[in-house]
Motif scaffolding. Structure first.
Motif, PDB file in Angstrom:
ATOM      1  N   GLY A 307       8.931 -26.039  20.844  1.00 14.39           N
ATOM      2  CA  GLY A 307       7.513 -26.638  20.605  1.00 14.39           C
ATOM      3  C   GLY A 307       6.237 -26.040  21.119  1.00 14.39           C
ATOM      4  N   THR A 308       5.194 -26.271  20.885  1.00 11.09           N
ATOM      5  CA  THR A 308       3.732 -25.365  21.026  1.00 11.09           C
ATOM      6  C   THR A 308       3.000 -26.214  21.788  1.00 11.09           C
ATOM      7  N   ALA A 309       2.057 -25.653  22.634  1.00 12.17           N
ATOM      8  CA  ALA A 309       1.002 -26.374  23.071  1.00 12.17           C
ATOM      9  C   ALA A 309      -0.108 -25.231  23.536  1.00 12.17           C
ATOM     10  N   ILE A 310      -1.407 -25.767  23.710  1.00 19.32           N
ATOM     11  CA  ILE A 310      -2.470 -24.951  23.986  1.00 19.32           C
ATOM     12  C   ILE A 310      -3.117 -25.615  25.039  1.00 19.32           C
ATOM     13  N   ARG A 311      -3.167 -24.758  26.322  1.00 21.77           N
ATOM     14  CA  ARG A 311      -4.011 -25.556  27.381  1.00 21.77           C
ATOM     15  C   ARG A 311      -5.331 -25.827  27.296  1.00 21.77           C
ATOM     16  N   TYR A 312      -6.099 -24.787  27.027  1.00 25.23           N
ATOM     17  CA  TYR A 312      -7.523 -24.797  26.936  1.00 25.23           C
ATOM     18  C   TYR A 312      -8.099 -24.519  25.342  1.00 25.23           C
ATOM     19  N   THR A 313      -8.126 -25.297  24.413  1.00 25.81           N
ATOM     20  CA  THR A 313      -8.580 -25.075  23.303  1.00 25.81           C
ATOM     21  C   THR A 313     -10.056 -24.388  23.088  1.00 25.81           C
ATOM     22  N   ASP A 314     -10.746 -24.756  24.023  1.00 26.79           N
ATOM     23  CA  ASP A 314     -12.341 -24.217  23.978  1.00 26.79           C
ATOM     24  C   ASP A 314     -12.187 -22.804  24.592  1.00 26.79           C
ATOM     25  N   HIS A 315     -11.183 -22.101  24.672  1.00 26.73           N
ATOM     26  CA  HIS A 315     -10.797 -20.852  25.089  1.00 26.73           C
ATOM     27  C   HIS A 315     -10.275 -20.079  24.043  1.00 26.73           C
ATOM     28  N   VAL A 316     -10.117 -20.669  22.920  1.00 24.51           N
ATOM     29  CA  VAL A 316      -9.817 -20.220  21.740  1.00 24.51           C
ATOM     30  C   VAL A 316     -10.459 -19.843  20.383  1.00 24.51           C
ATOM     31  N   VAL A 317     -10.560 -18.605  20.076  1.00 31.74           N
ATOM     32  CA  VAL A 317     -11.502 -18.387  18.972  1.00 31.74           C
ATOM     33  C   VAL A 317     -10.756 -18.706  17.867  1.00 31.74           C
ATOM     34  N   THR A 318     -11.074 -19.031  16.664  1.00 32.84           N
ATOM     35  CA  THR A 318     -10.247 -18.988  15.574  1.00 32.84           C
ATOM     36  C   THR A 318     -11.033 -18.594  14.134  1.00 32.84           C
ATOM     37  N   TYR A 319     -10.296 -18.085  13.368  1.00 27.97           N
ATOM     38  CA  TYR A 319     -10.968 -17.735  11.882  1.00 27.97           C
ATOM     39  C   TYR A 319     -10.316 -18.180  10.793  1.00 27.97           C
ATOM     40  N   ALA A 320     -10.958 -18.660   9.784  1.00 27.88           N
ATOM     41  CA  ALA A 320     -10.377 -18.874   8.592  1.00 27.88           C
ATOM     42  C   ALA A 320     -11.247 -18.744   7.390  1.00 27.88           C
ATOM     43  N   ASN A 321     -10.663 -18.287   6.156  1.00 30.90           N
ATOM     44  CA  ASN A 321     -11.697 -18.055   5.175  1.00 30.90           C
ATOM     45  C   ASN A 321     -12.375 -19.474   4.749  1.00 30.90           C
ATOM     46  N   THR A 322     -13.576 -19.291   3.759  1.00 30.06           N
ATOM     47  CA  THR A 322     -14.280 -20.368   3.125  1.00 30.06           C
ATOM     48  C   THR A 322     -13.283 -20.991   2.216  1.00 30.06           C
TER      49      THR A 322
END
Length: 322
Positions: A307-322
């Protein structure tokens, strides 16, 4: 007198040399996440935050409380995953593969069994890395990716992640623009002090290397040891960039194509923010094997929890194409 060969079939030597296997990617993402063992179903990972408002400190004022300490929790749940295969040794008798069988009509072993197990362990490792990042339980075209939600799904479900400016595609013309914005503009200051890492697919990692070499007139040379780990320290920063198989665009699926939502993704955060839960890491390499006389077959079985989890999502920078 000439040979008469009309009753013969053209000969092809099939059993020359040793058994070969198709190249498979290594797995490296385990070095970039925080692994928590012993999660048989779900646990709560404690998080602590405290505020310290300043007050006027002149005179002999009575103590007035104004700060607060908050203890919260991040849920980390694991799902059971199993895999199995039944191998009928008798089916090898009619082909060149008979050379892998011992003499005798009643066989219970095969010479290449260790090769089979090693190959399965390598495949398991790769697929675990893929589902850790690209998994989504809503998928119906992949028996691997539908098992759990991966980090991409968890980031996209959040409302406070930092989103980098989307481009139409990741190319040598756009890759440095994307990476420069993520590293120099988008990483939150609190995350930047925690040794942030930027994770991307191996194909985009190679594009970035190509662009760095070209822009520097081929004078940019990462160390061989770093390239062996598919890693560079981005010039002028302390941010390490890794190309990992778990974010590749060519992840195989059972039917159709890999969902475009998980293609060309980049995630920038720090190791302690990405949680992976297991019951026991060794489960991914421990396969049960036995010969079943009633079936005249060898069985291979494995089971794990993930399983996975992220503690602080506001500390994640994410990139995706348009």
């Amino acid at each position: 007198m000439a040979f008469v060969l009309s009753d013969l079939v053209a000969y092809i030597e099939e059993n020359k040399g040793d058994l070969m296997t198709k190249a498979i990617l290594g797995y490296t993402a385990w070095d970039h996440v925080t692994i928590i063992d012993g999660v048989k179903s779900e646990i709560k990972v404690p998080d602590l935050e405290s505020t310290v408002p300043f007050q006027v400190g002149t005179g002999c004022n009575a103590v007035t409380t104004s700060g607060s300490t908050t203890i919260s929790q991040t849920s980390l749940a694991t799902s059971p995953i199993e895999f199995a295969e039944k191998i009928c040794l008798n089916s090898l008798e009619d082909y060149y593969t008979q050379k892998y069988l011992p003499k005798g009509a009643n066989v219970d072993s095969v010479a290449i069994f260790s090769d089979i197990l090693n190959r399965k362990i390598a495949q398991i490792a790769l697929q675990v890395e893929q589902v850790m990042f690209q998994g989504n339980t809503a998928y119906t075209n992949s028996t691997v990716l539908k098992q759990i939600h991966g980090f991409i799904k968890r980031v996209d479900d959040a409302s406070d992640e930092v989103i980098a400016t989307a481009q139409a595609s990741v190319t040598t013309s756009t890759v440095r623009t994307i990476v420069n914005e993520i590293i120099f503009q988008k990483i939150p200051s609190a995350a930047y002090q925690n040794n942030p890492i930027l994770l991307m697919g191996m194909e985009n990692f190679r594009l970035l290397l190509q662009k760095l070499w070209e822009d520097n007139a081929f004078n940019y040379f990462p160390g061989a040891a770093d390239l062996d780990k598919h890693m560079i320290t981005y010039p002028g920063t302390n941010v390490k960039i890794y190309g990992i198989a778990g974010l590749n665009n060519d992840t195989p699926v059972d039917t159709g194509a890999l969902n475009s939502t998980v293609k060309n993704r980049m995630i920038c955060t720090y190791k302690e923010n990405l949680l992976v839960g297991t019951d026991l890491q060794a489960d991914m390499k421990s396969l049960e094997t036995w010969y079943e006389k009633k079936d005249r077959s060898i069985y291979i079985y494995g089971r794990m929890r993930l399983g996975t989890a992220i503690r602080y999502t506001d500390h994640v920078v994410t990139y995706a194409n348009t």
